[in-house]
Motif scaffolding. Sequence first.
Motif, PDB file in Angstrom:
ATOM      1  N   SER A  75      33.033   3.423   5.437  1.00 56.52           N
ATOM      2  CA  SER A  75      34.203   2.546   5.282  1.00 56.52           C
ATOM      3  C   SER A  75      33.813   1.076   5.305  1.00 56.52           C
ATOM      4  CB  SER A  75      35.204   2.828   6.412  1.00 56.52           C
ATOM      5  OG  SER A  75      34.612   2.599   7.684  1.00 56.52           O
ATOM      6  N   GLU A  76      32.582   0.758   5.772  1.00 51.22           N
ATOM      7  CA  GLU A  76      32.155  -0.641   5.857  1.00 51.22           C
ATOM      8  C   GLU A  76      31.729  -1.223   4.509  1.00 51.22           C
ATOM      9  OE1 GLU A  76      31.479   1.682   9.542  1.00 51.22           O
ATOM     10  OE2 GLU A  76      30.701   1.859   7.483  1.00 51.22           O
ATOM     11  N   LEU A  77      31.590  -0.385   3.493  1.00 50.64           N
ATOM     12  CA  LEU A  77      31.182  -0.883   2.181  1.00 50.64           C
ATOM     13  C   LEU A  77      32.178  -1.937   1.698  1.00 50.64           C
ATOM     14  CD1 LEU A  77      30.233   2.554   0.617  1.00 50.64           C
ATOM     15  CD2 LEU A  77      28.642   0.632   0.874  1.00 50.64           C
ATOM     16  N   ALA A 143      37.096   0.606  -7.774  1.00 48.09           N
ATOM     17  CA  ALA A 143      37.820  -0.512  -7.175  1.00 48.09           C
ATOM     18  C   ALA A 143      39.286  -0.148  -6.934  1.00 48.09           C
ATOM     19  CB  ALA A 143      37.719  -1.732  -8.093  1.00 48.09           C
ATOM     20  N   ILE A 144      39.876   0.588  -7.866  1.00 46.42           N
ATOM     21  CA  ILE A 144      41.271   1.032  -7.702  1.00 46.42           C
ATOM     22  C   ILE A 144      41.372   2.101  -6.619  1.00 46.42           C
ATOM     23  CG2 ILE A 144      43.176   2.222  -8.858  1.00 46.42           C
ATOM     24  CD1 ILE A 144      42.271   0.833 -11.457  1.00 46.42           C
ATOM     25  N   CYS A 149      42.623   4.546  -0.323  1.00 45.46           N
ATOM     26  CA  CYS A 149      41.808   5.368   0.590  1.00 45.46           C
ATOM     27  C   CYS A 149      42.183   5.080   2.042  1.00 45.46           C
ATOM     28  CB  CYS A 149      40.328   5.088   0.355  1.00 45.46           C
ATOM     29  SG  CYS A 149      39.221   6.046   1.416  1.00 45.46           S
ATOM     30  N   PRO A 150      42.790   6.038   2.749  1.00 42.65           N
ATOM     31  CA  PRO A 150      43.197   5.797   4.141  1.00 42.65           C
ATOM     32  C   PRO A 150      42.029   5.455   5.058  1.00 42.65           C
ATOM     33  CG  PRO A 150      44.247   7.770   3.255  1.00 42.65           C
ATOM     34  CD  PRO A 150      43.210   7.359   2.268  1.00 42.65           C
ATOM     35  N   LYS A 151      40.859   6.051   4.815  1.00 42.08           N
ATOM     36  CA  LYS A 151      39.710   5.776   5.686  1.00 42.08           C
ATOM     37  C   LYS A 151      39.328   4.299   5.641  1.00 42.08           C
ATOM     38  CE  LYS A 151      34.895   6.997   6.593  1.00 42.08           C
ATOM     39  NZ  LYS A 151      33.714   7.790   6.160  1.00 42.08           N
ATOM     40  N   ARG A 152      39.549   3.658   4.507  1.00 43.47           N
ATOM     41  CA  ARG A 152      39.258   2.236   4.358  1.00 43.47           C
ATOM     42  C   ARG A 152      40.458   1.372   4.745  1.00 43.47           C
ATOM     43  NH1 ARG A 152      35.155   0.406   1.183  1.00 43.47           N
ATOM     44  NH2 ARG A 152      36.427  -1.404   0.655  1.00 43.47           N
ATOM     45  N   ASP A 153      41.541   2.008   5.213  1.00 39.08           N
ATOM     46  CA  ASP A 153      42.795   1.283   5.453  1.00 39.08           C
ATOM     47  C   ASP A 153      43.279   0.609   4.170  1.00 39.08           C
ATOM     48  OD1 ASP A 153      42.835   1.981   8.176  1.00 39.08           O
ATOM     49  OD2 ASP A 153      41.549   0.285   8.692  1.00 39.08           O
ATOM     50  N   GLU A 154      42.984   1.300   3.040  1.00 39.05           N
ATOM     51  CA  GLU A 154      43.392   0.815   1.722  1.00 39.05           C
ATOM     52  C   GLU A 154      42.884  -0.606   1.470  1.00 39.05           C
ATOM     53  OE1 GLU A 154      47.602   1.343   1.948  1.00 39.05           O
ATOM     54  OE2 GLU A 154      47.486   3.504   1.647  1.00 39.05           O
ATOM     55  N   ARG A 155      41.695  -0.883   2.006  1.00 40.87           N
ATOM     56  CA  ARG A 155      41.095  -2.218   1.884  1.00 40.87           C
ATOM     57  C   ARG A 155      40.287  -2.322   0.596  1.00 40.87           C
ATOM     58  NH1 ARG A 155      36.160  -3.420   3.544  1.00 40.87           N
ATOM     59  NH2 ARG A 155      36.098  -1.518   4.797  1.00 40.87           N
ATOM     60  N   PRO A 156      40.472  -3.390  -0.164  1.00 43.14           N
ATOM     61  CA  PRO A 156      39.729  -3.546  -1.417  1.00 43.14           C
ATOM     62  C   PRO A 156      38.289  -3.971  -1.172  1.00 43.14           C
ATOM     63  CG  PRO A 156      41.078  -5.474  -1.033  1.00 43.14           C
ATOM     64  CD  PRO A 156      41.422  -4.493   0.066  1.00 43.14           C
ATOM     65  N   PHE A 157      37.466  -3.803  -2.170  1.00 37.07           N
ATOM     66  CA  PHE A 157      36.120  -4.393  -2.132  1.00 37.07           C
ATOM     67  C   PHE A 157      36.266  -5.906  -2.207  1.00 37.07           C
ATOM     68  CE2 PHE A 157      35.127  -0.131  -3.755  1.00 37.07           C
ATOM     69  CZ  PHE A 157      34.070   0.218  -2.925  1.00 37.07           C
ATOM     70  N   ASP A 158      35.496  -6.617  -1.391  1.00 44.63           N
ATOM     71  CA  ASP A 158      35.572  -8.078  -1.386  1.00 44.63           C
ATOM     72  C   ASP A 158      34.929  -8.690  -2.621  1.00 44.63           C
ATOM     73  OD1 ASP A 158      36.492  -9.137   1.531  1.00 44.63           O
ATOM     74  OD2 ASP A 158      35.403  -7.250   1.729  1.00 44.63           O
TER      75      ASP A 158
END
Length: 447
Positions: A75-77, A143-144, A149-158
């Motif tokens: 998830s840190e990616l 990217a979409i 993705c719930p594991k990423r908290d729906e966080r986008p790639f920076d």
Amino acid sequence: MTSSDAVAPFLKDPYILDLFAGPGGLDVAAQMLGAKSLGIEWSKDACETRYRAGLETWHADVSAVRRDRFHELPSELNVLAGGPPCQTYSVAGNGLGRKALDKVEKILHALMERVSDEEIDKRLEELGDDRRTALVLEPIRYAIKALSCPKRDERPFDVIVLEQVPQVKALWGVYKDALAAGLPGKGEARVKYEVAEVATLHTEAYGVPQTRRRTILIARLAKHGAPRLPLPTHHIYNPHKPERGGPGDKKAMAQAGQTVLSVDGGQAQVRPWVTMGEVLDRKAPFQVRSNYGSGGDPKKRGIRTDLQPSFTVTGKVSRNAVQHANGTPHTPDRLTIPEAGILQTFPPNYPWWGGDRSQQVGNAVPPLFGMHVLAAALSLPLPPEEKLRESWPETDEAVRSRLRKEGCGVPDKCGPDCPKPEDQSSPPASSDSSRPRTIASAKRSAK
């Protein structure tokens, strides 16, 4: 001197997901910059090289990971990078990608309109049998996917960094417009990116002793501000005026360190381009006669001397003959795999492994070029390029077993999620690569 005028990192711990990772060019670049990376690679041979180089790797199909295992990714990616297979788009390839470019652009627009994955896959199947043409859309699909993705908290790639052959510049332009307009997020929300000018860069302008052109897209989440392309550090090689811009050009030497404009308006100080003779441990003078793209006609074979940059290193690099100035064979009379790797700016002892190493080398992103691109994308200072000429530590069997277990599921062989063995060879560099290889050419490729 750096190729990036920005040295204020905005990500505390950059962690790069490298799609279509190959033998590790972009990952070596990341390691030089102090960033972590995880590569996804289809070819077993390239994975074995990566395991020996100590690079974190999933031996998997990029499309299958997105579809079935995206939630298993760390998830840190926070950085998405990729150079999708270019053979169908390149001039050297069969041209299927170029013919399908309009259709691919329409499918990309459909992705922006939240068309389902099932419908997108159906439309991609209509492009024909060559699945590599469709793979150019995988980065934006990743990217979409991150936004749901719930594991990423729906966080986008920076940050998103893409590279391809110049023929895909028009598609990267569509990518740019889509990212700037915003990816489809939660509900009606759009996740917007700032995108640098899409441009085709010359690798020799970044210290690579090889002429090679790559089209680059760099995007950042809008909150991080607008990125810029890496500033050149060396002159561009002009094959029509090969005396210009090199170490033998008195004007270029006198101008070394003077300011010039880069492709997006930035300013840089440039040096003469780097020659083959500066990096290869061969007795000068020597010359390299290319057999690539000549159709077997000796009259069409180009020559570069040790005082010039190399031709583009492709999967057919072992075909190029190394000669004395009078045309007699040099010793050895072909570029070795370590030499081809050096021309790509890999460390001299990089642990190439597995089959068809020529293809592995030719498919790779030059690490030095990758350093410049990633440094610009992440606002990181560049380390001295000489670091890439230092010894690269090869892993022992215990580390390789651990990496293989993480990447294949088991420590000593391919696991159930790996691509099928018959599909794992490196893709051919052009349409004529389906011809049976001779025993001699196979041996040269393994050197």
